[in-house]
Scaffold this active site. Sequence first.
Site, PDB file in Angstrom:
ATOM      1  N   GLU A   6       1.016  -1.048  -0.220  1.00 57.85           N
ATOM      2  CA  GLU A   6       0.012   0.014  -0.030  1.00 57.85           C
ATOM      3  C   GLU A   6       0.814   1.059   0.053  1.00 57.85           C
ATOM      4  OE1 GLU A   6      -2.968  -0.405   2.985  1.00 57.85           O
ATOM      5  OE2 GLU A   6      -4.047  -1.527   1.772  1.00 57.85           O
ATOM      6  N   GLU A  58      -5.433  -8.495  -0.902  1.00 56.93           N
ATOM      7  CA  GLU A  58      -5.920  -8.065   0.174  1.00 56.93           C
ATOM      8  C   GLU A  58      -7.537  -7.718  -0.039  1.00 56.93           C
ATOM      9  OE1 GLU A  58      -4.398  -5.003   3.122  1.00 56.93           O
ATOM     10  OE2 GLU A  58      -2.568  -5.712   2.606  1.00 56.93           O
TER      11      GLU A  58
HETATM   12  C1  BGP Z   1      -4.412  -2.626   4.946  1.00 59.10           C
HETATM   13  C2  BGP Z   1      -2.953  -3.284   5.247  1.00 59.10           C
HETATM   14  C3  BGP Z   1      -3.088  -4.460   5.997  1.00 59.10           C
HETATM   15  C4  BGP Z   1      -4.279  -4.793   6.869  1.00 59.10           C
HETATM   16  C5  BGP Z   1      -5.540  -4.162   6.284  1.00 59.10           C
HETATM   17  C6  BGP Z   1      -6.593  -4.184   7.112  1.00 59.10           C
HETATM   18  O1  BGP Z   1      -4.070  -1.410   4.978  1.00 59.10           O
HETATM   19  O2  BGP Z   1      -2.233  -3.419   4.149  1.00 59.10           O
HETATM   20  O3  BGP Z   1      -1.892  -4.668   7.079  1.00 59.10           O
HETATM   21  O4  BGP Z   1      -4.274  -4.182   8.137  1.00 59.10           O
HETATM   22  O5  BGP Z   1      -5.342  -2.836   5.749  1.00 59.10           O
HETATM   23  O6  BGP Z   1      -6.700  -3.065   7.943  1.00 59.10           O
HETATM   24  P1  BGP Z   1      -7.085  -3.138   9.514  1.00 59.10           P
HETATM   25  O7  BGP Z   1      -5.874  -4.126   9.821  1.00 59.10           O
HETATM   26  O8  BGP Z   1      -6.628  -1.730   9.985  1.00 59.10           O
HETATM   27  O9  BGP Z   1      -8.346  -3.564   9.817  1.00 59.10           O
END
Ligand code: BGP
Length: 481
Positions: free
Chosen positions: A186, A380
Amino acid sequence: MKRRLNMSIFPEGFLWGGALAANQVEGAYLEGGKGLTTVDLMPTGEKRWQIAIGKIDSFTPDENEFYPSHKAIDFYHHYKEDIALFAEMGFKALRVSISWARIFPNGNDETPNEAGLQFYDDLFDELLKHKIEPVVTMAHFDVPVHLVEAYGSWKSRELVGFFETYAKTIFTRYKDKVKYWMTFNEINMLLHMPFVGAGLVFKEGENETQIKYQAAHHQLIASARAVKACHEIIPDAKIGCMLAAGQTYPYTCNPDDIYKAMEKDRESFFFIDVQSRGEYPGYAKRFFKDNNLTIEMEDEDAELLKNHTVDYIGFSYYASRTTSTDPEILKDKTSGNVFGSVTNPYLETSEWGWTIDPKGFRITANQLYDRYQKPLFVVENGLGANDEINAEGIINDDYRIDYLKQHIAEMGQAIEDGVDIIGYTSWGPIDIVSASTGEMKKRYGYIYVDRDNGGNGTLKRTKKKSFDWYKSVIASNGEAL
Ligand code: BGP
Protein backbone atom coordinates in the site's frame (compact mmCIF):
# COMPACT_ATOMS: atom_id res chain seq x y z
CA MET A 1 -17.18 -30.42 -28.45
CA LYS A 2 -14.22 -30.11 -26.08
CA ARG A 3 -15.61 -30.16 -22.53
CA ARG A 4 -14.42 -27.12 -20.63
CA LEU A 5 -12.18 -28.62 -17.93
CA ASN A 6 -12.77 -25.64 -15.78
CA MET A 7 -16.49 -24.79 -15.52
CA SER A 8 -15.66 -21.79 -13.35
CA ILE A 9 -15.08 -18.27 -14.68
CA PHE A 10 -11.82 -18.21 -12.74
CA PRO A 11 -8.80 -19.27 -14.79
CA GLU A 12 -7.02 -22.59 -14.19
CA GLY A 13 -4.19 -22.00 -11.71
CA PHE A 14 -5.91 -18.99 -10.12
CA LEU A 15 -3.94 -18.26 -6.94
CA TRP A 16 -6.52 -18.62 -4.18
CA GLY A 17 -5.17 -18.03 -0.69
CA GLY A 18 -4.66 -15.58 2.14
CA ALA A 19 -2.48 -12.62 3.08
CA LEU A 20 -0.50 -11.81 6.22
CA ALA A 21 2.02 -9.19 7.31
CA ALA A 22 5.05 -9.97 9.47
CA ASN A 23 4.35 -7.24 12.00
CA GLN A 24 0.73 -8.29 12.41
CA VAL A 25 1.32 -12.02 12.92
CA GLU A 26 4.90 -12.99 13.83
CA GLY A 27 5.44 -11.50 17.28
CA ALA A 28 8.93 -12.54 18.54
CA TYR A 29 9.70 -8.87 17.91
CA LEU A 30 13.27 -9.09 19.26
CA GLU A 31 13.83 -12.84 18.88
CA GLY A 32 16.20 -14.47 16.40
CA GLY A 33 18.28 -11.33 16.14
CA LYS A 34 15.45 -9.12 14.82
CA GLY A 35 15.86 -5.37 15.31
CA LEU A 36 13.13 -2.92 16.36
CA THR A 37 10.79 -1.70 13.64
CA THR A 38 8.56 1.36 13.51
CA VAL A 39 5.40 -0.65 14.21
CA ASP A 40 7.00 -2.04 17.40
CA LEU A 41 6.82 1.53 18.75
CA MET A 42 3.04 1.77 18.19
CA PRO A 43 0.80 0.93 21.17
CA THR A 44 -2.98 0.49 20.93
CA GLY A 45 -5.12 3.50 21.93
CA GLU A 46 -5.44 7.07 20.71
CA LYS A 47 -1.65 7.68 20.72
CA ARG A 48 -1.37 5.13 17.87
CA TRP A 49 -3.00 7.46 15.38
CA GLN A 50 -0.80 10.42 16.33
CA ILE A 51 2.27 8.23 15.79
CA ALA A 52 0.85 6.89 12.48
CA ILE A 53 0.59 10.40 11.04
CA GLY A 54 4.11 11.31 12.14
CA LYS A 55 3.18 13.74 14.88
CA ILE A 56 5.06 12.02 17.71
CA ASP A 57 8.85 11.84 17.65
CA SER A 58 9.71 10.45 21.08
CA PHE A 59 9.22 6.74 21.63
CA THR A 60 10.22 5.85 25.15
CA PRO A 61 8.66 2.43 25.84
CA ASP A 62 5.86 2.69 28.41
CA GLU A 63 5.15 -0.44 30.43
CA ASN A 64 1.57 0.74 30.93
CA GLU A 65 0.99 0.63 27.17
CA PHE A 66 0.26 -2.51 25.10
CA TYR A 67 2.34 -3.00 21.95
CA PRO A 68 0.45 -5.55 19.80
CA SER A 69 3.28 -6.31 17.35
CA HIS A 70 5.56 -7.59 20.14
CA LYS A 71 3.77 -10.94 20.28
CA ALA A 72 0.93 -10.57 17.75
CA ILE A 73 -0.38 -14.17 17.30
CA ASP A 74 3.11 -15.68 17.70
CA PHE A 75 3.18 -16.93 14.11
CA TYR A 76 6.96 -17.04 14.53
CA HIS A 77 6.46 -20.19 16.66
CA HIS A 78 3.07 -21.35 15.28
CA TYR A 79 3.64 -21.04 11.52
CA LYS A 80 3.75 -24.79 10.88
CA GLU A 81 0.37 -25.32 12.60
CA ASP A 82 -1.14 -22.33 10.78
CA ILE A 83 0.19 -23.35 7.38
CA ALA A 84 -1.25 -26.85 7.90
CA LEU A 85 -4.65 -25.20 8.43
CA PHE A 86 -4.21 -23.06 5.29
CA ALA A 87 -3.27 -26.24 3.39
CA GLU A 88 -6.42 -27.92 4.74
CA MET A 89 -8.41 -25.12 3.09
CA GLY A 90 -6.55 -25.87 -0.13
CA PHE A 91 -4.58 -22.62 -0.40
CA LYS A 92 -2.63 -22.24 -3.65
CA ALA A 93 -0.74 -19.18 -2.35
CA LEU A 94 0.06 -17.41 0.90
CA ARG A 95 1.11 -13.78 0.92
CA VAL A 96 3.56 -13.04 3.72
CA SER A 97 5.99 -10.20 4.31
CA ILE A 98 9.64 -10.38 5.24
CA SER A 99 10.56 -8.08 8.11
CA TRP A 100 13.57 -6.06 6.89
CA ALA A 101 14.82 -5.89 10.50
CA ARG A 102 14.94 -9.69 10.73
CA ILE A 103 17.42 -9.68 7.84
CA PHE A 104 19.27 -6.47 8.74
CA PRO A 105 18.44 -5.61 12.38
CA ASN A 106 19.50 -1.98 11.89
CA GLY A 107 18.44 -1.91 8.27
CA ASN A 108 22.00 -1.31 7.03
CA ASP A 109 24.21 -3.79 8.90
CA GLU A 110 27.43 -4.94 7.25
CA THR A 111 26.25 -8.55 7.18
CA PRO A 112 22.74 -10.03 7.25
CA ASN A 113 21.35 -11.82 10.31
CA GLU A 114 21.55 -15.56 9.52
CA ALA A 115 18.84 -16.49 12.05
CA GLY A 116 16.46 -14.15 10.28
CA LEU A 117 17.33 -15.50 6.84
CA GLN A 118 16.89 -19.05 8.17
CA PHE A 119 13.43 -18.29 9.63
CA TYR A 120 12.08 -17.30 6.25
CA ASP A 121 13.86 -20.25 4.60
CA ASP A 122 11.99 -22.54 7.00
CA LEU A 123 8.73 -20.67 6.41
CA PHE A 124 8.99 -20.95 2.62
CA ASP A 125 10.00 -24.62 2.88
CA GLU A 126 6.87 -25.30 4.96
CA LEU A 127 4.70 -23.56 2.36
CA LEU A 128 6.29 -25.43 -0.55
CA LYS A 129 5.92 -28.73 1.34
CA HIS A 130 2.17 -28.07 1.21
CA LYS A 131 2.37 -26.90 -2.43
CA ILE A 132 1.49 -23.35 -1.39
CA GLU A 133 3.14 -20.58 -3.47
CA PRO A 134 4.86 -17.93 -1.30
CA VAL A 135 3.90 -14.38 -2.39
CA VAL A 136 6.31 -12.05 -0.62
CA THR A 137 5.99 -8.40 0.36
CA MET A 138 9.37 -6.79 0.97
CA ALA A 139 8.15 -3.90 3.14
CA HIS A 140 4.85 -4.04 5.00
CA PHE A 141 4.70 -1.06 7.38
CA ASP A 142 7.86 -2.00 9.34
CA VAL A 143 10.90 0.22 8.78
CA PRO A 144 13.95 -0.64 10.96
CA VAL A 145 14.01 1.94 13.77
CA HIS A 146 17.73 2.61 13.40
CA LEU A 147 17.06 4.03 9.92
CA VAL A 148 14.46 6.38 11.37
CA GLU A 149 16.82 7.58 14.12
CA ALA A 150 19.98 7.84 12.02
CA TYR A 151 18.59 8.99 8.65
CA GLY A 152 15.01 10.21 9.16
CA SER A 153 13.89 7.05 7.34
CA TRP A 154 12.71 7.54 3.73
CA LYS A 155 13.38 11.30 3.91
CA SER A 156 16.94 10.28 3.16
CA ARG A 157 18.21 9.08 -0.22
CA GLU A 158 20.48 6.72 1.75
CA LEU A 159 17.48 4.45 2.27
CA VAL A 160 17.51 3.62 -1.46
CA GLY A 161 20.91 1.92 -1.22
CA PHE A 162 20.07 0.15 2.04
CA PHE A 163 16.81 -1.17 0.55
CA GLU A 164 18.62 -2.32 -2.60
CA THR A 165 21.11 -4.31 -0.49
CA TYR A 166 18.21 -5.84 1.45
CA ALA A 167 16.44 -6.67 -1.82
CA LYS A 168 19.48 -8.32 -3.42
CA THR A 169 20.10 -10.32 -0.23
CA ILE A 170 16.61 -11.83 -0.10
CA PHE A 171 16.32 -12.34 -3.86
CA THR A 172 19.63 -14.25 -3.83
CA ARG A 173 18.72 -16.28 -0.74
CA TYR A 174 15.20 -17.26 -1.83
CA LYS A 175 15.52 -17.29 -5.61
CA ASP A 176 14.62 -21.00 -5.85
CA LYS A 177 11.63 -20.74 -3.50
CA VAL A 178 9.87 -17.42 -4.14
CA LYS A 179 8.58 -16.49 -7.60
CA TYR A 180 6.10 -13.75 -6.64
CA TRP A 181 7.34 -10.55 -5.02
CA MET A 182 6.02 -7.07 -4.35
CA THR A 183 7.92 -4.08 -3.04
CA PHE A 184 6.02 -1.66 -0.76
CA ASN A 185 2.68 -2.62 0.79
CA GLU A 186 0.00 0.00 0.00
CA ILE A 187 2.67 2.48 -1.14
CA ASN A 188 0.01 5.22 -1.27
CA MET A 189 -0.46 4.98 2.50
CA LEU A 190 2.68 7.11 2.78
CA LEU A 191 0.42 10.11 2.11
CA HIS A 192 -2.18 9.21 4.75
CA MET A 193 -0.14 7.46 7.48
CA PRO A 194 3.44 8.65 6.76
CA PHE A 195 5.00 6.98 9.80
CA VAL A 196 3.32 3.67 9.02
CA GLY A 197 4.11 3.81 5.30
CA ALA A 198 7.59 5.31 5.43
CA GLY A 199 8.74 5.91 9.01
CA LEU A 200 8.32 9.67 8.60
CA VAL A 201 8.24 11.97 11.64
CA PHE A 202 7.51 15.68 11.24
CA LYS A 203 8.89 18.51 13.33
CA GLU A 204 6.87 21.65 14.09
CA GLY A 205 6.71 23.95 11.04
CA GLU A 206 8.15 21.46 8.53
CA ASN A 207 6.58 21.27 5.07
CA GLU A 208 4.99 17.82 5.39
CA THR A 209 3.88 17.64 1.76
CA GLN A 210 7.43 18.33 0.56
CA ILE A 211 8.83 15.65 2.87
CA LYS A 212 6.17 13.10 1.86
CA TYR A 213 6.75 13.46 -1.87
CA GLN A 214 10.54 13.43 -1.52
CA ALA A 215 10.23 10.25 0.54
CA ALA A 216 7.82 8.86 -2.06
CA HIS A 217 10.44 9.50 -4.74
CA HIS A 218 13.03 7.59 -2.72
CA GLN A 219 10.63 4.65 -2.32
CA LEU A 220 9.82 4.73 -6.05
CA ILE A 221 13.53 4.64 -6.93
CA ALA A 222 14.13 1.88 -4.40
CA SER A 223 11.22 -0.04 -5.91
CA ALA A 224 12.63 0.31 -9.43
CA ARG A 225 16.07 -0.84 -8.26
CA ALA A 226 14.38 -3.86 -6.64
CA VAL A 227 12.52 -4.64 -9.88
CA LYS A 228 15.84 -4.47 -11.77
CA ALA A 229 17.59 -6.72 -9.24
CA CYS A 230 14.71 -9.21 -9.14
CA HIS A 231 14.68 -9.61 -12.92
CA GLU A 232 18.48 -10.13 -12.89
CA ILE A 233 18.63 -12.55 -9.94
CA ILE A 234 15.34 -14.47 -10.46
CA PRO A 235 14.53 -14.22 -14.20
CA ASP A 236 11.39 -16.37 -13.85
CA ALA A 237 9.94 -14.32 -10.98
CA LYS A 238 7.16 -11.74 -11.12
CA ILE A 239 7.55 -8.56 -9.07
CA GLY A 240 4.72 -6.11 -8.55
CA CYS A 241 3.74 -2.88 -6.90
CA MET A 242 0.89 -2.69 -4.38
CA LEU A 243 -1.69 0.01 -3.59
CA ALA A 244 -4.69 0.45 -1.35
CA ALA A 245 -7.33 0.71 -4.09
CA GLY A 246 -11.02 1.60 -4.15
CA GLN A 247 -12.60 3.88 -6.75
CA THR A 248 -13.70 7.28 -5.52
CA TYR A 249 -17.32 8.12 -6.42
CA PRO A 250 -18.48 11.73 -6.88
CA TYR A 251 -21.36 12.52 -4.51
CA THR A 252 -23.30 14.22 -7.35
CA CYS A 253 -23.01 14.69 -11.15
CA ASN A 254 -21.70 18.20 -10.48
CA PRO A 255 -18.51 18.39 -12.60
CA ASP A 256 -16.70 19.78 -9.55
CA ASP A 257 -17.49 16.58 -7.65
CA ILE A 258 -16.38 14.47 -10.59
CA TYR A 259 -13.12 16.39 -10.94
CA LYS A 260 -12.45 16.02 -7.22
CA ALA A 261 -13.13 12.26 -7.39
CA MET A 262 -10.60 12.04 -10.24
CA GLU A 263 -8.06 14.00 -8.17
CA LYS A 264 -8.61 11.70 -5.20
CA ASP A 265 -7.94 8.61 -7.32
CA ARG A 266 -4.88 10.25 -8.84
CA GLU A 267 -3.42 10.66 -5.32
CA SER A 268 -3.13 6.86 -5.28
CA PHE A 269 -2.51 6.31 -8.99
CA PHE A 270 0.48 8.67 -8.88
CA PHE A 271 2.66 5.95 -7.30
CA ILE A 272 1.46 3.19 -9.61
CA ASP A 273 1.75 5.40 -12.70
CA VAL A 274 5.46 5.76 -11.88
CA GLN A 275 5.96 2.08 -10.97
CA SER A 276 3.98 0.72 -13.92
CA ARG A 277 4.29 3.34 -16.67
CA GLY A 278 7.84 4.36 -15.72
CA GLU A 279 7.58 8.12 -15.45
CA TYR A 280 6.07 10.96 -13.47
CA PRO A 281 2.65 11.88 -14.93
CA GLY A 282 1.92 15.47 -15.97
CA TYR A 283 -0.66 15.99 -13.24
CA ALA A 284 2.01 15.16 -10.62
CA LYS A 285 4.46 17.66 -12.12
CA ARG A 286 1.71 20.29 -12.05
CA PHE A 287 0.90 19.39 -8.43
CA PHE A 288 4.56 19.86 -7.47
CA LYS A 289 4.68 23.22 -9.28
CA ASP A 290 1.37 24.47 -7.86
CA ASN A 291 2.53 23.53 -4.34
CA ASN A 292 6.11 24.78 -4.69
CA LEU A 293 7.54 21.33 -4.16
CA THR A 294 11.07 20.57 -5.38
CA ILE A 295 11.71 16.83 -5.68
CA GLU A 296 15.47 16.13 -5.61
CA MET A 297 16.23 13.61 -8.35
CA GLU A 298 19.52 12.08 -9.55
CA ASP A 299 20.66 11.63 -13.15
CA GLU A 300 20.02 7.88 -13.13
CA ASP A 301 16.46 8.21 -11.87
CA ALA A 302 14.48 8.87 -15.05
CA GLU A 303 16.08 6.01 -16.99
CA LEU A 304 15.84 3.63 -14.01
CA LEU A 305 12.10 4.30 -13.65
CA LYS A 306 11.54 3.95 -17.37
CA ASN A 307 13.40 0.67 -17.78
CA HIS A 308 12.32 -1.18 -14.64
CA THR A 309 8.54 -1.20 -14.36
CA VAL A 310 6.54 -3.81 -12.49
CA ASP A 311 5.16 -7.07 -13.90
CA TYR A 312 1.77 -6.89 -12.16
CA ILE A 313 -0.43 -4.56 -10.10
CA GLY A 314 -1.11 -5.84 -6.58
CA PHE A 315 -3.86 -4.13 -4.66
CA SER A 316 -6.01 -4.25 -1.57
CA TYR A 317 -9.75 -3.64 -1.85
CA TYR A 318 -11.93 -3.12 1.21
CA ALA A 319 -14.26 -0.33 0.16
CA SER A 320 -15.06 2.28 -2.43
CA ARG A 321 -14.77 5.97 -1.46
CA THR A 322 -17.10 8.94 -1.99
CA THR A 323 -16.16 12.59 -2.18
CA SER A 324 -17.94 15.91 -2.51
CA THR A 325 -17.18 19.61 -2.92
CA ASP A 326 -20.21 20.55 -0.82
CA PRO A 327 -19.05 21.73 2.65
CA GLU A 328 -22.30 20.46 4.16
CA ILE A 329 -21.72 16.95 2.82
CA LEU A 330 -18.01 17.07 3.73
CA LYS A 331 -18.89 17.61 7.39
CA ASP A 332 -20.04 13.99 7.47
CA LYS A 333 -16.77 12.07 7.09
CA THR A 334 -17.05 8.28 7.32
CA SER A 335 -15.22 7.30 10.52
CA GLY A 336 -12.10 5.10 10.41
CA ASN A 337 -11.38 5.98 6.81
CA VAL A 338 -7.95 7.46 6.01
CA PHE A 339 -9.17 8.68 2.61
CA GLY A 340 -11.55 11.21 4.14
CA SER A 341 -14.48 9.55 2.39
CA VAL A 342 -18.00 10.83 3.07
CA THR A 343 -20.89 8.47 3.78
CA ASN A 344 -22.38 6.87 0.68
CA PRO A 345 -26.16 6.76 1.31
CA TYR A 346 -26.52 3.73 -0.99
CA LEU A 347 -24.14 1.49 0.99
CA GLU A 348 -23.91 -0.20 4.40
CA THR A 349 -20.77 -0.01 6.54
CA SER A 350 -18.88 -2.47 8.74
CA GLU A 351 -18.65 -2.17 12.54
CA TRP A 352 -15.54 -0.08 11.94
CA GLY A 353 -17.31 2.28 9.54
CA TRP A 354 -15.77 0.86 6.36
CA THR A 355 -18.18 0.97 3.41
CA ILE A 356 -19.32 -2.44 2.15
CA ASP A 357 -19.44 -2.23 -1.68
CA PRO A 358 -19.03 -5.51 -3.63
CA LYS A 359 -19.93 -3.83 -6.94
CA GLY A 360 -17.15 -1.35 -6.16
CA PHE A 361 -14.71 -4.25 -6.27
CA ARG A 362 -15.68 -4.98 -9.90
CA ILE A 363 -15.55 -1.25 -10.70
CA THR A 364 -12.10 -0.86 -9.10
CA ALA A 365 -10.65 -3.92 -10.85
CA ASN A 366 -11.90 -2.61 -14.21
CA GLN A 367 -10.57 0.87 -13.41
CA LEU A 368 -7.10 -0.47 -12.62
CA TYR A 369 -6.98 -2.80 -15.61
CA ASP A 370 -8.19 -0.09 -17.99
CA ARG A 371 -5.41 2.18 -16.69
CA TYR A 372 -2.47 -0.22 -16.54
CA GLN A 373 -3.27 -3.12 -18.86
CA LYS A 374 -1.14 -5.42 -16.72
CA PRO A 375 -2.18 -8.52 -14.72
CA LEU A 376 -3.85 -7.65 -11.41
CA PHE A 377 -3.34 -9.53 -8.15
CA VAL A 378 -5.91 -9.01 -5.36
CA VAL A 379 -3.66 -9.33 -2.34
CA GLU A 380 -6.09 -8.06 0.30
CA ASN A 381 -9.85 -8.17 0.71
CA GLY A 382 -11.83 -9.10 3.78
CA LEU A 383 -14.21 -8.07 6.54
CA GLY A 384 -13.01 -7.01 9.97
CA ALA A 385 -15.64 -8.04 12.53
CA ASN A 386 -15.92 -8.59 16.25
CA ASP A 387 -16.51 -12.36 16.05
CA GLU A 388 -18.03 -14.09 19.10
CA ILE A 389 -17.61 -17.74 20.16
CA ASN A 390 -21.03 -19.18 21.12
CA ALA A 391 -21.76 -21.50 24.05
CA GLU A 392 -20.92 -24.56 21.92
CA GLY A 393 -17.55 -23.02 20.96
CA ILE A 394 -18.77 -22.27 17.42
CA ILE A 395 -18.09 -19.02 15.52
CA ASN A 396 -20.92 -18.48 13.05
CA ASP A 397 -19.38 -15.80 10.88
CA ASP A 398 -22.13 -15.85 8.24
CA TYR A 399 -21.61 -12.09 7.80
CA ARG A 400 -18.03 -12.74 6.68
CA ILE A 401 -19.13 -15.50 4.29
CA ASP A 402 -21.74 -13.10 2.91
CA TYR A 403 -19.19 -10.27 2.46
CA LEU A 404 -16.62 -12.54 0.79
CA LYS A 405 -19.20 -14.36 -1.36
CA GLN A 406 -20.43 -11.06 -2.81
CA HIS A 407 -16.92 -9.72 -3.36
CA ILE A 408 -15.62 -12.89 -4.99
CA ALA A 409 -18.70 -12.95 -7.25
CA GLU A 410 -18.00 -9.38 -8.36
CA MET A 411 -14.32 -10.25 -8.89
CA GLY A 412 -15.56 -13.06 -11.13
CA GLN A 413 -17.66 -10.52 -13.05
CA ALA A 414 -14.54 -8.39 -13.52
CA ILE A 415 -12.78 -11.42 -15.00
CA GLU A 416 -15.76 -11.91 -17.33
CA ASP A 417 -15.32 -8.21 -18.25
CA GLY A 418 -11.87 -9.19 -19.52
CA VAL A 419 -9.85 -8.10 -16.47
CA ASP A 420 -6.74 -10.29 -16.07
CA ILE A 421 -6.68 -11.21 -12.36
CA ILE A 422 -4.07 -13.82 -11.38
CA GLY A 423 -5.02 -14.44 -7.76
CA TYR A 424 -6.95 -13.57 -4.62
CA THR A 425 -5.29 -13.72 -1.21
CA SER A 426 -7.96 -12.63 1.25
CA TRP A 427 -6.73 -10.47 4.12
CA GLY A 428 -6.09 -12.16 7.42
CA PRO A 429 -6.99 -15.83 6.76
CA ILE A 430 -6.31 -16.19 10.49
CA ASP A 431 -7.18 -13.54 13.10
CA ILE A 432 -4.32 -11.07 13.37
CA VAL A 433 -3.54 -7.64 14.77
CA SER A 434 -5.38 -4.80 13.06
CA ALA A 435 -2.97 -2.34 11.42
CA SER A 436 -5.05 0.79 12.00
CA THR A 437 -6.20 0.12 15.56
CA GLY A 438 -3.76 -2.51 16.86
CA GLU A 439 -6.82 -4.43 18.05
CA MET A 440 -7.30 -8.20 17.97
CA LYS A 441 -11.08 -7.85 18.15
CA LYS A 442 -11.16 -6.57 14.57
CA ARG A 443 -11.01 -10.14 13.27
CA TYR A 444 -10.69 -11.14 9.59
CA GLY A 445 -9.86 -14.84 9.81
CA TYR A 446 -11.36 -18.14 8.78
CA ILE A 447 -9.50 -19.22 11.93
CA TYR A 448 -10.18 -17.67 15.33
CA VAL A 449 -7.22 -16.96 17.64
CA ASP A 450 -7.84 -16.87 21.38
CA ARG A 451 -6.20 -13.54 22.10
CA ASP A 452 -7.81 -10.24 23.16
CA ASN A 453 -6.91 -6.58 22.66
CA GLY A 454 -4.70 -6.64 25.73
CA GLY A 455 -2.70 -9.64 24.55
CA ASN A 456 -4.40 -12.09 26.93
CA GLY A 457 -5.42 -15.57 25.81
CA THR A 458 -4.14 -19.05 24.99
CA LEU A 459 -3.47 -18.33 21.28
CA LYS A 460 -5.58 -21.44 20.55
CA ARG A 461 -6.64 -21.65 16.92
CA THR A 462 -10.34 -22.52 16.19
CA LYS A 463 -11.93 -22.96 12.76
CA LYS A 464 -14.85 -20.60 12.08
CA LYS A 465 -17.84 -21.47 9.89
CA SER A 466 -16.12 -19.64 7.03
CA PHE A 467 -13.21 -22.13 7.11
CA ASP A 468 -15.15 -24.89 5.30
CA TRP A 469 -16.93 -22.37 3.10
CA TYR A 470 -13.62 -20.95 1.75
CA LYS A 471 -12.28 -24.50 1.40
CA SER A 472 -15.21 -25.31 -0.96
CA VAL A 473 -14.70 -22.05 -2.87
CA ILE A 474 -11.08 -23.02 -3.56
CA ALA A 475 -11.92 -26.67 -4.34
CA SER A 476 -14.43 -25.52 -6.97
CA ASN A 477 -12.09 -22.80 -8.32
CA GLY A 478 -14.58 -20.15 -7.33
CA GLU A 479 -17.67 -21.86 -8.70
CA ALA A 480 -19.22 -22.90 -5.34
CA LEU A 481 -19.83 -19.56 -3.61
C1 BGP B 1 -4.28 -2.60 4.97
C2 BGP B 1 -2.97 -3.26 5.36
C3 BGP B 1 -3.07 -4.53 6.07
C4 BGP B 1 -4.33 -4.71 6.90
C5 BGP B 1 -5.56 -4.12 6.24
C6 BGP B 1 -6.77 -4.12 7.15
O1 BGP B 1 -4.04 -1.24 5.07
O2 BGP B 1 -2.19 -3.51 4.18
O3 BGP B 1 -1.89 -4.59 6.85
O4 BGP B 1 -4.13 -4.25 8.17
O5 BGP B 1 -5.35 -2.82 5.81
O6 BGP B 1 -6.74 -2.96 7.93
P1 BGP B 1 -6.96 -3.07 9.50
O7 BGP B 1 -6.00 -4.10 9.96
O8 BGP B 1 -6.66 -1.71 10.02
O9 BGP B 1 -8.39 -3.47 9.70
